[in-house]
Write an enzyme that holds these catalytic residues in place. Structure first.
Site, PDB file in Angstrom:
ATOM      1  N   ASP A 101      34.313  26.690  34.850  1.00 37.50           N
ATOM      2  CA  ASP A 101      33.980  28.039  34.384  1.00 37.50           C
ATOM      3  C   ASP A 101      33.769  27.983  32.881  1.00 37.50           C
ATOM      4  O   ASP A 101      34.646  28.332  32.081  1.00 37.50           O
ATOM      5  CB  ASP A 101      35.079  29.037  34.748  1.00 37.50           C
ATOM      6  CG  ASP A 101      34.591  30.472  34.597  1.00 37.50           C
ATOM      7  OD1 ASP A 101      33.439  30.661  34.145  1.00 37.50           O
ATOM      8  OD2 ASP A 101      35.355  31.402  34.921  1.00 37.50           O
ATOM      9  N   CYS A 104      34.821  30.587  30.219  1.00 40.10           N
ATOM     10  CA  CYS A 104      35.791  31.562  30.693  1.00 40.10           C
ATOM     11  C   CYS A 104      36.547  31.987  29.431  1.00 40.10           C
ATOM     12  O   CYS A 104      36.917  31.149  28.611  1.00 40.10           O
ATOM     13  CB  CYS A 104      36.733  30.876  31.681  1.00 40.10           C
ATOM     14  SG  CYS A 104      38.188  31.839  32.079  1.00 40.10           S
ATOM     15  N   ASN A 208      41.637  34.479  38.760  1.00 41.06           N
ATOM     16  CA  ASN A 208      42.491  35.087  37.730  1.00 41.06           C
ATOM     17  C   ASN A 208      41.719  35.991  36.780  1.00 41.06           C
ATOM     18  O   ASN A 208      42.243  36.371  35.736  1.00 41.06           O
ATOM     19  CB  ASN A 208      43.213  33.986  36.935  1.00 41.06           C
ATOM     20  CG  ASN A 208      42.260  33.083  36.200  1.00 41.06           C
ATOM     21  OD1 ASN A 208      41.056  33.104  36.450  1.00 41.06           O
ATOM     22  ND2 ASN A 208      42.785  32.282  35.287  1.00 41.06           N
ATOM     23  N   PHE A 210      40.078  39.495  35.448  1.00 40.55           N
ATOM     24  CA  PHE A 210      40.590  40.870  35.582  1.00 40.55           C
ATOM     25  C   PHE A 210      40.067  41.773  34.483  1.00 40.55           C
ATOM     26  O   PHE A 210      39.570  41.316  33.455  1.00 40.55           O
ATOM     27  CB  PHE A 210      42.130  40.863  35.528  1.00 40.55           C
ATOM     28  CG  PHE A 210      42.699  40.337  34.228  1.00 40.55           C
ATOM     29  CD1 PHE A 210      42.730  41.128  33.088  1.00 40.55           C
ATOM     30  CD2 PHE A 210      43.206  39.050  34.154  1.00 40.55           C
ATOM     31  CE1 PHE A 210      43.244  40.645  31.895  1.00 40.55           C
ATOM     32  CE2 PHE A 210      43.722  38.550  32.955  1.00 40.55           C
ATOM     33  CZ  PHE A 210      43.739  39.359  31.822  1.00 40.55           C
ATOM     34  N   ASN A 335      37.180  27.783  27.765  1.00 39.40           N
ATOM     35  CA  ASN A 335      36.661  26.510  28.276  1.00 39.40           C
ATOM     36  C   ASN A 335      35.368  26.169  27.551  1.00 39.40           C
ATOM     37  O   ASN A 335      34.299  26.688  27.910  1.00 39.40           O
ATOM     38  CB  ASN A 335      36.372  26.621  29.782  1.00 39.40           C
ATOM     39  CG  ASN A 335      37.617  26.754  30.620  1.00 39.40           C
ATOM     40  OD1 ASN A 335      38.731  26.680  30.101  1.00 39.40           O
ATOM     41  ND2 ASN A 335      37.438  26.954  31.902  1.00 39.40           N
ATOM     42  N   SER A 390      51.199  40.522  27.976  1.00 39.18           N
ATOM     43  CA  SER A 390      50.163  39.763  27.294  1.00 39.18           C
ATOM     44  C   SER A 390      50.443  39.875  25.802  1.00 39.18           C
ATOM     45  O   SER A 390      51.204  40.755  25.375  1.00 39.18           O
ATOM     46  CB  SER A 390      48.766  40.318  27.610  1.00 39.18           C
ATOM     47  OG  SER A 390      48.454  40.133  28.977  1.00 39.18           O
ATOM     48  N   HIS A 409      46.072  29.303  26.374  1.00 42.15           N
ATOM     49  CA  HIS A 409      45.115  30.346  26.771  1.00 42.15           C
ATOM     50  C   HIS A 409      45.724  31.365  27.716  1.00 42.15           C
ATOM     51  O   HIS A 409      45.080  32.363  28.050  1.00 42.15           O
ATOM     52  CB  HIS A 409      43.888  29.724  27.423  1.00 42.15           C
ATOM     53  CG  HIS A 409      44.025  29.462  28.901  1.00 42.15           C
ATOM     54  ND1 HIS A 409      45.073  28.765  29.448  1.00 42.15           N
ATOM     55  CD2 HIS A 409      43.226  29.813  29.941  1.00 42.15           C
ATOM     56  CE1 HIS A 409      44.913  28.692  30.758  1.00 42.15           C
ATOM     57  NE2 HIS A 409      43.811  29.315  31.090  1.00 42.15           N
ATOM     58  N   GLY A 410      46.940  31.126  28.198  1.00 46.11           N
ATOM     59  CA  GLY A 410      47.557  32.050  29.141  1.00 46.11           C
ATOM     60  C   GLY A 410      48.925  31.535  29.528  1.00 46.11           C
ATOM     61  O   GLY A 410      49.551  30.760  28.793  1.00 46.11           O
ATOM     62  N   GLY A 412      49.686  29.840  32.573  1.00 43.06           N
ATOM     63  CA  GLY A 412      49.641  28.557  33.282  1.00 43.06           C
ATOM     64  C   GLY A 412      50.341  28.662  34.625  1.00 43.06           C
ATOM     65  O   GLY A 412      51.430  29.224  34.743  1.00 43.06           O
TER      66      GLY A 412
END
Length: 486
Positions: A101, A104, A208, A210, A335, A390, A409-410, A412
């Site tokens: 992706d 992303c 994932n 949203f 990415n 977040s 990035h998040g 995981g």
């Protein structure tokens, strides 16, 4: 492939761990993992640390093969992986180091709305978003492109969307690369990739990805929040999506073709998913031109998604998005491979920086961040799962010194999608979220289970590692109120 991690992991301090060069034949640099002991317990259960060691064999790699605290298994590179190669020294580019992706990424939009105003109309808002934002596997939208129009989208990125009325020119000023990588070459895309991109601009996708309505519930840096016009109790909207089928096809096409090019350049890698070629080779230049097209598609896509979101808020609050203060804070890629200058052993070098599930995090004063953020550093947006928090952070000088200006990035994953679907009942999860005041809509019931909070690491633990290691600085925390997923 080994099951779990059986190799050495040298503790540097409470948040940094080294995989020595001696671990595996061919490693050109050590591995460096950002985590604490709590996160390591889950990380060591799977194969991602082996992937960190594998990446360390890539020709031209400098300093370290890096892993952020959201590390988990991915294609070739781990998710949360970072690697930079020295272009003048024959450094390579790898589609597996960018991912399927391409671009992303995530964007964060502020509003002037306060919690009470949105809570009163939350279900209406979430239903409105779910009805107006196309989402799901392979789903197309109302925006169709073909021929010259599609070429323009691939070259102009987010600007293509703004020129069609899907946003404001100010949005571009606070989008990484102003929403378009240079060097995009549509002639380097296969017909299948072009075909997959023709009706998916302005669609969310699945997994994932949203659109989430949030409220700011904790402030860590009053000065930076004030500059960003953010305050406790204000509503934000976060959008997470990518380059859809077009980006997937670009990676698939080039990952396969580069396997065939390995022998031509006398490159040996421990995993065919790490197939790569020199950045300056004809094959490398073709991939870079195609990757830039996919990255630009993703920026155009998120710009269109934000436009659709603004229109829903406008209808429900009977007030235009500018009057609602719906300004973009920032949009950043996850990415991607970028060409950046960094100091290696005191000398500035042009590097190809792969960020695979990782976020650029440049510090205050850096030449590549928007003028509005020169004093505070680049905003860094870290989404969690749909049941917890977040974060917004800013980049630091420490990140430039250690991680090529990169953080996680998040959250995981800690559980595969298959395992999550097997062990979590969607209807139970939906009720649990509802009891917490979170309204969720998803295209498929399996999506809810796949994306359940328990399938992810606790984002609070992950961000604390980034903050305490000094590679990112916490600004504020958000709590989810309403989420739509594909």
């Amino acid at each position: 492939m080994k099951e779990g991690w059986k190799g050495p992991l040298e503790k540097i301090d409470d948040y940094r761990w080294r995989i020595p060069k001696s671990y595996q034949p061919g490693m050109r640099v050590p591995g460096m993992v950002y985590a604490d002991e709590k996160l390591l317990k889950d990380i060591e259960k799977e194969q991602s640390l082996n992937q960190v060691a594998n990446v360390a064999v890539l020709p031209g790699i400098v300093k370290h093969s890096l892993a952020m605290p959201d590390i988990h298994w991915g294609y070739g590179f781990c998710i949360g992986g970072v690697a930079a190669t020295d272009i003048e020294a024959g450094g390579v580019i790898s589609p597996g180091g960018v991912g399927f992706d391409i671009n992303c990424g995530v964007r964060l939009m502020r509003t002037d709305l306060e919690l009470a105003e949105v809570q009163a109309r939350l279900t209406e808002l979430v239903n409105g978003l779910f009805a107006n934002v196309p989402c799901g596997v392979g789903v197309g939208g109302k925006i169709k492109t073909a021929g010259k129009d599609e070429e323009n989208l691939l070259i102009k990125g987010a600007r293509w969307a703004v020129e069609r009325g899907c946003g404001w020119k100010e949005d571009l000023e606070v989008t990484e690369e102003c929403g378009a990588l240079k060097g995009a070459d549509p002639s380097k895309l296969s017909e299948r990739a072009l075909e997959r991109g023709r009706n998916q601009a302005g669609t969310l996708g699945s997994g994932n990805h949203f659109v989430e309505i949030q409220v700011i519930d904790e402030i860590y840096d009053e000065r930076i929040c004030s500059q960003l016009n953010l305050a406790r109790g204000l509503i934000t909207v976060m959008i997470h999506s990518g380059s859809r089928g077009l980006g997937y096809q670009v990676c698939d096409d080039y990952a396969k073709s580069m396997v065939r090019s390995l022998s031509k350049y006398n490159i040996s890698v421990p995993d065919r998913q790490l197939a790569c070629v020199p950045v300056n080779s004809p094959e490398g230049k073709s991939y870079i031109g195609a990757m830039a097209c996919a990255a630009n598609y993703a920026w155009a896509n998120r710009q269109c998604l934000m436009h659709l979101t603004r229109k829903v808020f406008e209808r429900i609050f009977n007030k235009g998005p500018k009057k609602l203060g719906m300004d973009l804070i920032y949009d950043v890629a996850h990415n991607i491979a970028k060409f950046e200058r960094h100091k290696i052993n005191g000398k500035e070098k042009l590097l190809c920086v792969h960020r695979k599930g990782a976020t650029r995090a440049f510090p205050a004063g850096h030449r590549d961040i928007p003028p509005a953020y020169k004093e505070i550093g680049q905003p860094v947006i870290i989404p969690g799962d749909m049941g917890r928090n977040s974060y917004l952070l800013v980049g630091t000088e420490k990140a430039m010194e250690e991680t090529f200006g990169t953080v996680c990035h998040g959250a995981g994953r800690v559980m595969s999608r298959t395992a999550a679907v097997r062990s979590i009942k969607s209807w139970v999860l939906e009720k649990e979220l509802k009891d917490k005041g979170i309204v969720v809509r998803a295209k498929g019931r399996a999506t809810l289970a796949e994306e359940a909070p328990q399938a992810y690491k606790n984002i609070n633990d992950v961000v604390n590692v980034v903050h305490k290691a000094g590679i990112g600085k916490k600004v504020c925390r958000m709590r989810p109120l309403g989420v739509i997923k594909g």
